[in-house]
Design an enzyme around this catalytic site. Sequence first.
Site, mmCIF file in Angstrom:
data_model
loop_
_atom_site.group_PDB
_atom_site.id
_atom_site.type_symbol
_atom_site.label_atom_id
_atom_site.label_comp_id
_atom_site.label_asym_id
_atom_site.label_seq_id
_atom_site.Cartn_x
_atom_site.Cartn_y
_atom_site.Cartn_z
ATOM 1 N N GLY A 1 -15.014 -1.865 -0.041
ATOM 2 C CA GLY A 1 -14.317 -2.463 -1.169
ATOM 3 C C GLY A 1 -14.372 -3.975 -1.104
ATOM 4 O O GLY A 1 -14.605 -4.577 -0.045
ATOM 5 N N ALA A 2 -14.176 -4.588 -2.272
ATOM 6 C CA ALA A 2 -14.140 -6.051 -2.363
ATOM 7 C C ALA A 2 -12.875 -6.462 -3.089
ATOM 8 O O ALA A 2 -12.872 -7.335 -3.948
ATOM 9 C CB ALA A 2 -15.382 -6.572 -3.086
ATOM 10 N N GLY A 3 -11.764 -5.791 -2.718
ATOM 11 C CA GLY A 3 -10.474 -6.085 -3.332
ATOM 12 C C GLY A 3 -9.736 -7.172 -2.577
ATOM 13 O O GLY A 3 -10.333 -7.993 -1.881
ATOM 14 N N GLY B 1 -10.033 -6.423 1.802
ATOM 15 C CA GLY B 1 -11.417 -6.387 2.264
ATOM 16 C C GLY B 1 -12.244 -7.517 1.696
ATOM 17 O O GLY B 1 -13.068 -8.126 2.399
ATOM 18 N N ASN C 1 -1.820 0.488 5.973
ATOM 19 C CA ASN C 1 -0.452 0.569 6.460
ATOM 20 C C ASN C 1 -0.205 1.962 7.019
ATOM 21 O O ASN C 1 -0.881 2.920 6.657
ATOM 22 C CB ASN C 1 0.540 0.295 5.327
ATOM 23 C CG ASN C 1 0.503 -1.154 4.882
ATOM 24 O OD1 ASN C 1 0.362 -2.065 5.685
ATOM 25 N ND2 ASN C 1 0.652 -1.382 3.587
ATOM 26 N N LYS D 1 4.516 -2.538 12.804
ATOM 27 C CA LYS D 1 4.295 -2.859 11.390
ATOM 28 C C LYS D 1 4.652 -1.658 10.514
ATOM 29 O O LYS D 1 5.189 -1.813 9.419
ATOM 30 C CB LYS D 1 2.848 -3.278 11.134
ATOM 31 C CG LYS D 1 2.683 -3.738 9.679
ATOM 32 C CD LYS D 1 1.284 -4.054 9.245
ATOM 33 C CE LYS D 1 1.268 -4.436 7.762
ATOM 34 N NZ LYS D 1 -0.087 -4.645 7.232
ATOM 35 N N GLU E 1 2.069 4.938 -1.775
ATOM 36 C CA GLU E 1 1.775 5.630 -0.517
ATOM 37 C C GLU E 1 3.021 6.302 0.069
ATOM 38 O O GLU E 1 3.264 6.255 1.266
ATOM 39 C CB GLU E 1 1.189 4.633 0.481
ATOM 40 C CG GLU E 1 -0.119 4.013 0.022
ATOM 41 C CD GLU E 1 -0.650 2.969 0.985
ATOM 42 O OE1 GLU E 1 -1.765 3.142 1.496
ATOM 43 O OE2 GLU E 1 0.063 1.974 1.224
#
Length: 308
Positions: A7-9, A12, A102, A185, A268
Amino acid sequence: MRMLMVGAGGIGGYFGARLLEKGEDVTFLVREGRKQKIEAEGLRVDSRHGNLHLHPALLTKTMQAEPFDIILLSTKAYQLEQAIEDIRPFVGEQTMVLPLLNGIAHIEQLVSAFGEDAVIGGLCFIETTIGEDGSIVQTSPIHQLVYGERSGERTARIEQLKAHFDGTKAEFVLSDNIDQDMWHKYMFITAMSGITSLMESPIGPIRKLSSGQTAIRSLLDELEAVMTAIDAPIKTGISSIQFDKMNSMDDSMKSSMQRDMEKGQGIEADHLQGHLIDKAQQVEVPVPVLETVYTKLKLYEANKDKQE
């Protein structure tokens, strides 16, 4: 070292762009529509740490390429199953898979798909979004990626990876206890996303109420109780540390889950809150606040499905 960013969001795309800026061999695995847009306009990053306009190497899942040395995953949990199938052709015997999702449940899925040795640990702290023009907008001072062998060892491959990550115009941190870092986290993001989504409010107004302080503290205590009961590798008293951290955040801070709900997007819930409820039931630890949060999230999902 050949790197594949899935991905290129916002995540990433940002870290991949910083590595590319440094001169690393980075390829982005993207959908056909995203590929066409980047080919036409380039990959743009608007960041307080410096803007970028790059023309990276691109792949789609239907294209062929040799296995990569490392594959970085930053998808949402509900996209993971498809992402696993998309990257299978690019995973070789020596490929490292570095997830930045996450939660913790995805580790088991990735190990099942690619083997115990292939999967290393990772997480990130960054606030990004995609602008209307498709650019990556990064505004927070923190842009940190933490990684390491899940065993805690300083292996030859992790030292090699460190050499390629070091010197990037973002903070890449090699951890000797990434397993604990991921669980810590997980606790924080589960509480932060849960409490802000439940109350439909940034963190500031919630914690200004004594009842809000009680709700935050109770949720964190529940999470620590469950994690302790299942022998998760957490520090004793971590809920107090997380409570102080949540009280030190900017009043306007929202969780990404809350923002997704405001936009009517997927969340999520099962991967974060739901996974810990399952664990709580197995060890018979009561989690009434967590169950209240989860009920709110599942009702949102049910209403969202009706509208689609």
